[in-house]
Scaffold this motif. Sequence first.
Motif, PDB file in Angstrom:
ATOM      1  N   LEU A 219     -18.955  43.980  26.133  1.00  0.00           N
ATOM      2  CA  LEU A 219     -20.380  43.769  26.390  1.00  0.00           C
ATOM      3  C   LEU A 219     -21.178  43.710  25.096  1.00  0.00           C
ATOM      4  N   CYS A 264     -25.018  51.550  30.256  1.00  0.00           N
ATOM      5  CA  CYS A 264     -23.721  51.183  30.836  1.00  0.00           C
ATOM      6  C   CYS A 264     -22.708  52.311  30.686  1.00  0.00           C
ATOM      7  N   TYR A 395     -16.528  33.183  26.383  1.00  0.00           N
ATOM      8  CA  TYR A 395     -16.607  33.342  27.839  1.00  0.00           C
ATOM      9  C   TYR A 395     -15.210  33.244  28.462  1.00  0.00           C
ATOM     10  N   ARG A 402     -11.121  40.486  30.927  1.00  0.00           N
ATOM     11  CA  ARG A 402     -11.840  41.342  31.855  1.00  0.00           C
ATOM     12  C   ARG A 402     -11.938  40.787  33.272  1.00  0.00           C
ATOM     13  N   TRP A 404     -12.973  37.074  35.798  1.00  0.00           N
ATOM     14  CA  TRP A 404     -14.086  36.123  35.830  1.00  0.00           C
ATOM     15  C   TRP A 404     -15.364  36.763  36.350  1.00  0.00           C
ATOM     16  N   ARG A 405     -15.265  37.718  37.251  1.00  0.00           N
ATOM     17  CA  ARG A 405     -16.487  38.351  37.772  1.00  0.00           C
ATOM     18  C   ARG A 405     -17.195  39.143  36.679  1.00  0.00           C
ATOM     19  N   THR A 406     -16.448  39.944  35.945  1.00  0.00           N
ATOM     20  CA  THR A 406     -17.045  40.719  34.859  1.00  0.00           C
ATOM     21  C   THR A 406     -17.581  39.796  33.772  1.00  0.00           C
ATOM     22  N   SER A 408     -18.626  36.684  34.045  1.00  0.00           N
ATOM     23  CA  SER A 408     -19.838  35.998  34.516  1.00  0.00           C
ATOM     24  C   SER A 408     -21.023  36.957  34.575  1.00  0.00           C
ATOM     25  N   ALA A 409     -20.772  38.199  34.969  1.00  0.00           N
ATOM     26  CA  ALA A 409     -21.857  39.180  35.006  1.00  0.00           C
ATOM     27  C   ALA A 409     -22.389  39.463  33.603  1.00  0.00           C
ATOM     28  N   ILE A 410     -21.490  39.586  32.623  1.00  0.00           N
ATOM     29  CA  ILE A 410     -21.913  39.822  31.238  1.00  0.00           C
ATOM     30  C   ILE A 410     -22.708  38.630  30.713  1.00  0.00           C
ATOM     31  N   ALA A 412     -24.418  36.358  32.444  1.00  0.00           N
ATOM     32  CA  ALA A 412     -25.718  36.290  33.111  1.00  0.00           C
ATOM     33  C   ALA A 412     -26.663  37.372  32.589  1.00  0.00           C
ATOM     34  N   ALA A 413     -26.128  38.582  32.378  1.00  0.00           N
ATOM     35  CA  ALA A 413     -26.955  39.672  31.859  1.00  0.00           C
ATOM     36  C   ALA A 413     -27.454  39.362  30.454  1.00  0.00           C
TER      37      ALA A 413
END
Length: 435
Positions: A219, A264, A395, A402, A404-406, A408-410, A412-413
């Motif tokens: 992150l 976090c 990415y 990590r 794809w969900r993590t 993509s979340a990172i 987007a954040a």
Amino acid sequence: LRSLLDPDTSEKITRIVDEAAKRSAHPLGRLILQARLKQAARLTEQVMRAEAISHRPWSDRLAATMIHPFWGYPILIAVLLVMYFLVGDLAAQKGVNFFEEVLFGRTIAPLSHWLITHLLPLEILQALFIGEYGLLTMALPYAFAIILPIVGMFFLCFGILEDVGYLPRLAVMADRACRLLGLNGKAVLPLVLGLGCVTMGTMTTRILDSKKERLLATLVLALGIPCSAQLGVILAMLAGQPMLSLLIWMSVVATVVITVGRLCSYWLGGETSFFLYELPPLRKPKLSNILIKTLGRLEWYVKEAVPLFFAGTLALFLLDRTGWLATLESWLEPVVVGWLGLPAKAADALLIGFLRRDFGAAGFFEMQRRGMLDGTQTIVSLVTITLFVPCVAQYFMMIKERGWRTASAIAAAATGIAVGIGGILLRLLRAFPIA
């Protein structure tokens, strides 16, 4: 382990641990390490003559000073200032001016224009190579006239610090700062590597001991660690600004990274593992080593990064020709112009920043050189592009490491934080102008 001990021994160990926890706020592992270091120092004094200890080589005394709780920080600041001068002034000003104005402006650009106009009669092909988003007028100068001198100097400085043996000491000095993020000093190794390439830094988070630390380091790398090319461009843009601009950029990015890291870390829970790292002796830098490392990293830049510059320029050309670029700019105008206070043209840099963030930073650099950004806009643009969504290579590496969900979340954040902080900073700088 306690199941292997007899009840009396296990009870004694438990009592010692509880007493140590009451007497000190530090973890038990740190107390044990401190005790070991003290015992090692006592043994050293017993087996070495006093004269040998008092006349240690100057390199040993300097090595000890570099990790001193007080004197280590002035040394660190001095190293950063020297790098700031070499990268931000010598390479970004004099080097870029020579490559752009002399090499490209007087030789390559006129020759390219003459060849394309004579060999390619079709207007669309001429625009592809020498138009506003031309491969020879945009991608080539960005990659070799603007970025290459800056990256080359940064790689040279990084190679010197690496060869001297200062980087492990930087990890020791950064241990306390890393603990603010829920990490330990070991995490500074992927973070420092991220200053060369954030994608490689993300991959080396594997060396961290826990899943929590690996996630936090990923992150931080995605959010606030600029790669060497991007950092070089940032320093180049800040070199012509007041020193307060550099301090504001560093303070805002550091505050955001620490705040997000702390939140976090609290949300993920768990303890931070203890930091134990072997320090090599200081060495005199060897020119051949430094040159080999620098040339190797430049080779990586030419093979891995430069093609993406051309791909990004081609994407802009196609978007411009199909009319989608103007459409995207109009969609982004409320954010770019209304919220961030930047020219509408800044949308190009932000769009291409996902392909490579240093390419996006180079776009802002060119806008600044043309007088399209004032001091406030320069700071806002740099904070925004630093905190912006990670490049496509990083990415994909985050997806690999990590999921794809993590990832993509990172991503987007990071985008939301970059845009939000950029707009807030704009309003603060307008309310309290720095010049």
